[in-house]
Design an enzyme around this catalytic site. Structure first.
Site, PDB file in Angstrom:
ATOM      1  N   LYS A 177       0.821  -1.019   0.051  1.00  0.00           N
ATOM      2  CA  LYS A 177       0.060   0.123  -0.066  1.00  0.00           C
ATOM      3  C   LYS A 177       1.104   1.254  -0.085  1.00  0.00           C
ATOM      4  O   LYS A 177       1.356   1.542   0.984  1.00  0.00           O
ATOM      5  CB  LYS A 177      -0.836  -0.093   1.245  1.00  0.00           C
ATOM      6  CG  LYS A 177      -1.987   0.999   1.093  1.00  0.00           C
ATOM      7  CD  LYS A 177      -2.518   1.687   2.277  1.00  0.00           C
ATOM      8  CE  LYS A 177      -1.674   2.866   3.076  1.00  0.00           C
ATOM      9  NZ  LYS A 177      -1.603   3.834   1.882  1.00  0.00           N
ATOM     10  N   GLU A 252      10.724   1.629   9.507  1.00  0.00           N
ATOM     11  CA  GLU A 252      11.523   2.938   9.492  1.00  0.00           C
ATOM     12  C   GLU A 252      10.901   4.011   9.815  1.00  0.00           C
ATOM     13  O   GLU A 252      10.056   4.565   9.126  1.00  0.00           O
ATOM     14  CB  GLU A 252      12.101   2.796   8.235  1.00  0.00           C
ATOM     15  CG  GLU A 252      12.921   1.757   7.619  1.00  0.00           C
ATOM     16  CD  GLU A 252      14.179   1.518   8.175  1.00  0.00           C
ATOM     17  OE1 GLU A 252      14.659   2.428   8.752  1.00  0.00           O
ATOM     18  OE2 GLU A 252      14.694   0.503   8.238  1.00  0.00           O
ATOM     19  N   LEU A 253      11.092   4.682  10.938  1.00  0.00           N
ATOM     20  CA  LEU A 253      10.110   6.013  11.407  1.00  0.00           C
ATOM     21  C   LEU A 253      10.760   7.216  11.225  1.00  0.00           C
ATOM     22  O   LEU A 253      11.982   7.721  10.633  1.00  0.00           O
ATOM     23  CB  LEU A 253       9.786   5.352  12.669  1.00  0.00           C
ATOM     24  CG  LEU A 253       9.124   4.027  12.827  1.00  0.00           C
ATOM     25  CD1 LEU A 253       8.777   3.618  14.273  1.00  0.00           C
ATOM     26  CD2 LEU A 253       8.075   3.980  11.880  1.00  0.00           C
ATOM     27  N   CYS A 286      13.436  11.786   6.146  1.00  0.00           N
ATOM     28  CA  CYS A 286      13.545  11.256   7.741  1.00  0.00           C
ATOM     29  C   CYS A 286      14.687  11.597   8.053  1.00  0.00           C
ATOM     30  O   CYS A 286      15.148  11.713   9.385  1.00  0.00           O
ATOM     31  CB  CYS A 286      13.126   9.760   7.813  1.00  0.00           C
ATOM     32  SG  CYS A 286      13.907   8.971   6.540  1.00  0.00           S
ATOM     33  N   GLU A 384      10.257  17.073  14.249  1.00  0.00           N
ATOM     34  CA  GLU A 384      10.603  16.808  13.038  1.00  0.00           C
ATOM     35  C   GLU A 384       9.907  18.250  12.336  1.00  0.00           C
ATOM     36  O   GLU A 384       8.461  18.354  12.390  1.00  0.00           O
ATOM     37  CB  GLU A 384      10.165  15.833  12.317  1.00  0.00           C
ATOM     38  CG  GLU A 384      10.929  14.744  12.028  1.00  0.00           C
ATOM     39  CD  GLU A 384      10.224  13.547  11.196  1.00  0.00           C
ATOM     40  OE1 GLU A 384       9.031  13.147  11.534  1.00  0.00           O
ATOM     41  OE2 GLU A 384      10.946  12.723  10.405  1.00  0.00           O
TER      42      GLU A 384
END
Ligand code: NAP
Length: 480
Positions: A177, A252-253, A286, A384
């Site tokens: 997705k 993976e954040l 990121c 962030e």
């Protein structure tokens, strides 16, 4: 543009393109607000059908030899390479990054396909000496099974191949997705995979309601692995949901990368590193530098050089020649950047460069911005920003720089600029981050294990480590 005049993409399930008659979602160009295409709004039913297909395809795909799978990945690699200009153009239109960056991302994405086409052949087992003379212990690696991959909008190609290529290399099958804002590049990549001859059901792609699709995949015990790139918030939710059926999971954040400039650094190289790591993709990565710490004795010199470099950056539609910074992904992204800049100013920061959105045009543009006199209480020093804003703070000594750099729940990437080998080793080893750019503002590459410490995630993507995430270890104890 009228809806009927744009391309309506379809879901790809079990080798069939389907879903033209379903409710559609608009895909918008963030540089112009134009309608680019529509994609179907899939939900639980389509998510289940995709797992049915991936599950049915698994026995045959996993029994192919590593060499056969490798050959198909190589063919996919060749087709992506042939289409890199058109893929890059489409990516710029749906995501906004400048064309040269978009084509660079296609190359980077395709690097994972090439790397894992080779790694497919190196999934080695082991034999371990047994403690009994009439026993032998054989260790084998086997594909984990059906993999659910969920990807973000900021790297519409690379986040997909970084997951799918190693999964396919091991013999896993995939349900994918992509992000709702950037699905077209994903559909194009899957079209090329089909053209390369990757068998039906091995890759299935659906778009639509992320919560319904995610929950269906989390609840389905046939899905044995979830691989996700995106926000820490959604990563935590998926991890909780994966617990019920004990799936393997890699995440993976988000990150909050510090960049440290020591007084003995090559300052030109450091500024080049700040620009590369901060302004790529308009600051929406990121691993973007989110905060810069400069040793007090060189702060003035760094700010001057940074100002000169940032003044040269050109903002505009990424399809135009010479553009360095495209639009942000949407209006909430602009609002977040504005809130960070305003908060910094209220807390004593000086905007030395930029500091405004560019509302005159149609797109979501923000000027590349430098904030001097940054302090650790500012929002931009903790959250962030995901935009082209670089706050610069000063520090007195190495110990202070390390302590402030580590003072975050995140731990993805950090950068250090110094010409001293002992400082380089001490600081790199003390930073609680999965990736260190040591005099290097662009450390990401297919051969290296990308991933974070702490709340930046679990597992690694890329390099030999990346394939392990899709493997189970089995040992066979043979008695004779
Ligand atoms: P996001 O909101 O977490 O979305 C990422 C993906 O998850 C999208 O496909 C999204 O679908 C889907 N999603 C959202 N809610 C979901 C749910 N309840 N269940 C299942 N899937 C769900 O993140 P984003 O805003 O797109 O991406 C930015 C974040 O990604 C930043 O924090 C950035 O640092 C991080 N990131 C990390 C890496 C890395 O390698 N560590 C790389 C790139 C980006 P929809 O699009 O339909 O909402």
């Amino acid at each position: 543009m009228e809806k009927h005049s744009v391309h309506a993409y379809e879901l790809f399930i079990d080798g069939k393109w389907t879903g033209k008659d379903m409710e559609q979602i608009d895909v918008i160009n963030p540089a112009t607000n134009e309608l680019l295409a529509t994609v179907p709004k899939g939900g639980g039913k389509e998510a289940k059908a995709a797992v049915d297909a991936a599950s049915a395809a698994f026995p045959e795909w996993s029994k192919k030899t590593a060499e056969q799978r490798s050959d198909l990945l190589k063919k996919w690699h060749q087709l992506i390479d042939e289409e890199k200009e058109s893929l890059g153009k489409m990516m710029t239109k749906e995501q906004g990054k400048p064309l040269k960056e978009a084509i660079g991302e296609v190359d980077y994405a395709n690097g994972f396909v090439a790397w894992y086409a080779e790694e497919a052949k190196r999934v080695y087992g082991e034999t371990i000496p047994a403690s009994h003379p009439n026993k032998r212990i054989f260790v084998q690696k086997q594909p984990v099974g059906v993999v659910a991959a969920i990807t973000p909008w900021n790297f519409p190609a690379a986040m997909i191949t970084r997951k799918i290529a190693p999964a396919l290399a091991t013999g896993c099958t995939v349900v994918l997705k992509p992000a709702t804002q950037t699905p077209i590049t994903a559909y194009k990549l899957v079209e090329l995979a089909e053209k390369a001859g990757i068998p039906r059901g091995v890759i299935n792609i659906i778009t639509g309601s992320s919560s319904k699709i995610g929950k269906t995949w989390s609840d389905d015990e046939r899905v044995r692995k979830v691989t996700f790139t995106g926000s820490t918030e959604v990563g935590k939710l998926l991890m909780r949901d994966a617990a019920d059926t004990m799936k393997k999971i890699s995440l993976e954040l988000g990150g909050h990368a510090p960049l440290i400039v020591m007084e003995d650094a090559d300052l030109d190289k450091a500024v080049e590193g700040i620009v590369a790591s901060k302004f790529r993709n308009a600051g929406q990565t990121c691993v973007c530098t989110n905060r810069v710490y400069v040793q007090a004795s060189v702060e003035k010199a760094v700010l001057e050089k940074l100002g000169t470099a940032v003044r040269k950056l050109r903002v505009g539609n990424g399809l135009e020649e010479g553009i360095d910074i495209g639009p942000l992904i949407d209006y909430p992204a602009i609002e977040k950047v504005e809130a960070h800049v305003q908060d910094a100013v209220e807390k004593g920061g000086y905007v030395t460069q930029g500091g405004d959105n560019l509302r005159a045009g149609h797109g979501y543009y923000y000027q590349p911005t430098v904030i001097a006199n940054a302090t650790d209480s500012m929002l931009c020093m903790n959250e962030e920003t995901f935009g082209p804003v670089v706050p610069v703070a000063s520090f007195e000594n190495e110990e202070e720089a390390i302590k402030r750099a580590n003072n975050t729940p995140f731990g993805l990437a950090a950068y250090v600029f110094t010409e001293s080998i002992s400082e380089a080793i001490r600081i790199s080893e003390a930073l609680e981050y999965g990736i260190i750019g040591l005099n290097d503002g662009s450390p990401s590459t297919p051969q290296a294990p990308f991933g974070g410490f702490k709340e930046s995630g679990l597992g690694r993507e890329g390099g030999p480590q990346g394939i392990e995430e899709f493997l189970e270890t089995k040992y066979i104890s043979l008695a004779f």
